[in-house]
Design an enzyme around this catalytic site. Structure first.
Site, PDB file in Angstrom:
ATOM      1  N   SER A 115       0.931  -1.129  -0.042  1.00 11.87           N
ATOM      2  CA  SER A 115       0.095  -0.107   0.142  1.00 11.87           C
ATOM      3  C   SER A 115       0.884   1.271   0.116  1.00 11.87           C
ATOM      4  O   SER A 115       0.426   2.354  -0.561  1.00 11.87           O
ATOM      5  CB  SER A 115      -0.811  -0.016   1.188  1.00 11.87           C
ATOM      6  OG  SER A 115      -1.824  -1.067   1.137  1.00 11.87           O
ATOM      7  N   HIS A 121       0.221  -2.781  -7.176  1.00 16.39           N
ATOM      8  CA  HIS A 121      -0.792  -2.349  -6.118  1.00 16.39           C
ATOM      9  C   HIS A 121      -2.101  -2.793  -6.737  1.00 16.39           C
ATOM     10  O   HIS A 121      -2.897  -1.915  -7.291  1.00 16.39           O
ATOM     11  CB  HIS A 121      -0.748  -1.003  -5.806  1.00 16.39           C
ATOM     12  CG  HIS A 121      -1.657  -0.582  -4.707  1.00 16.39           C
ATOM     13  ND1 HIS A 121      -2.118   0.788  -4.632  1.00 16.39           N
ATOM     14  CD2 HIS A 121      -2.208  -1.212  -3.616  1.00 16.39           C
ATOM     15  CE1 HIS A 121      -2.904   0.966  -3.675  1.00 16.39           C
ATOM     16  NE2 HIS A 121      -2.754  -0.458  -3.166  1.00 16.39           N
ATOM     17  N   GLU A 138      -2.446  -0.551 -10.314  1.00 15.91           N
ATOM     18  CA  GLU A 138      -1.359   0.656 -10.149  1.00 15.91           C
ATOM     19  C   GLU A 138       0.124  -0.130  -9.932  1.00 15.91           C
ATOM     20  O   GLU A 138       0.382  -0.940  -9.087  1.00 15.91           O
ATOM     21  CB  GLU A 138      -1.513   1.400  -8.958  1.00 15.91           C
ATOM     22  CG  GLU A 138      -0.579   2.703  -8.825  1.00 15.91           C
ATOM     23  CD  GLU A 138      -0.841   3.114  -7.487  1.00 15.91           C
ATOM     24  OE1 GLU A 138      -0.492   4.735  -7.734  1.00 15.91           O
ATOM     25  OE2 GLU A 138      -1.267   2.671  -6.420  1.00 15.91           O
ATOM     26  N   ASN A 169      -2.651   5.585  -2.703  1.00 15.32           N
ATOM     27  CA  ASN A 169      -2.780   5.915  -1.414  1.00 15.32           C
ATOM     28  C   ASN A 169      -2.153   6.894  -0.742  1.00 15.32           C
ATOM     29  O   ASN A 169      -2.445   7.410   0.318  1.00 15.32           O
ATOM     30  CB  ASN A 169      -2.065   4.366  -0.750  1.00 15.32           C
ATOM     31  CG  ASN A 169      -2.968   3.443  -0.850  1.00 15.32           C
ATOM     32  OD1 ASN A 169      -4.224   3.478  -0.969  1.00 15.32           O
ATOM     33  ND2 ASN A 169      -2.578   2.063  -0.639  1.00 15.32           N
TER      34      ASN A 169
END
Length: 284
Positions: free
Chosen positions: A120, A141, A153, A191
């Site tokens: 993350s 991700h 991602e 994030n």
């Protein structure tokens, strides 16, 4: 190159989703975690998820859960990863854990194997630094729930090679996914923005500006979001949210990433969200 055997490290929410997605797209999966109990729970969760998929997608043919599970080897022994052509790591967002995992993977997996970190917030360059194959380390991700999300991602570390990027793209295509490639930075794009949003929403709740349901309703009805920030936090897991925001706080030394005290309190109380049955909302 058609990748056949994929290692998945970590059988939490994300690891379960990645393993299921891989098995459903015809890959042989080696799912590794630290206990047989966790792996048995993972097996049951994957079976349940496949049945739910069939229930909600009646127009599409879904495989029998037993056939999918036959493609997954559930094990606590890292040594089985010596046959993995590609490894996707999904362990807890704590550096001391990831450090140990990658050091172990590096000695067991073939030198040609690519390591993809499903993290993350922890920088990919930092993860690659504990291996002897920095050019073959990349960030992937995935979003939750993994089998239902078509975009990933993908993060280029400082040393990540173009060959590794192309291999990762092919791997994702085999899983029925596309990717958006970004450069390495703590939290990446998603994030770095999302954790701030969730953390601020928790401050709003702590300051009694609005209830959890009203905070989420504003985001859904005013901005057209499918889920509000607090519902999203419950889905991700409040422990993961806290670990991620702490990584951002440590990495940037910026007070805007200071974790909300209410978030810390809820994690201390074991209120992790959906996976514990109670977060900002109750789940039965």
């Amino acid at each position: 190159m058609n990748i056949q055997t994929v290692g998945v490290v970590g059988a939490g929410v994300m690891g379960i989703g990645v393993a299921q997605n891989l098995a459903q797209t015809g890959h042989q999966v080696i799912l590794v975690d630290i206990s047989d109990k966790i792996l048995e729970q993972a097996k049951q969760e994957i079976s349940k998820n496949i049945r739910f998929q069939g229930f909600f997608n009646k127009s599409e043919k879904t495989e029998n859960p037993k056939e999918v599970l036959q493609r997954i080897k559930f094990t606590t022994n890292y040594q089985f990863l010596e046959s993995a052509e590609f490894v996707i790591e999904n362990t807890t967002e704590k550096w001391n854990i990831k450090n140990q995992v990658y050091s172990q993977l590096d000695t067991i997996c073939p030198k040609e194997s690519v390591f993809a970190a499903n993290t993350s917030a922890i920088p990919i360059t930092r993860i690659a630094s504990v291996t002897q194959r920095a050019p073959k380390v990349i960030g992937m991700h995935f979003m939750n729930p993994v089998p239902m999300k078509s975009m990933v991602e993908t993060i280029r570390g400082y040393h990540t090679s173009e060959e590794t990027i192309e291999t990762a793209k092919k791997m994702l295509a085999q899983m029925g996914k596309e990717c958006i490639l970004v450069n390495d930075s703590p939290g990446f794009v998603s994030n770095r923005v999302l954790m701030l949003t969730i953390n601020e929403a928790i401050f709003l709740l702590q300051d009694q500006v609005a209830s959890a349901s009203d905070v989420d309703r504003i985001f859904k009805t005013c901005f057209g979001h499918k889920m509000g920030p607090l519902e999203t936090a419950d889905l991700i897991g409040l422990d993961t949210i806290l670990f991620s925001i702490e990584v951002l706080y440590e990495s940037f030394n910026d007070s805007k990433y200071r974790p909300c005290p209410l978030l810390k309190k809820m994690v201390d109380a074991g209120l992790y969200g959906r996976k514990s049955g109670q977060g900002f909302y109750a789940y039965t």
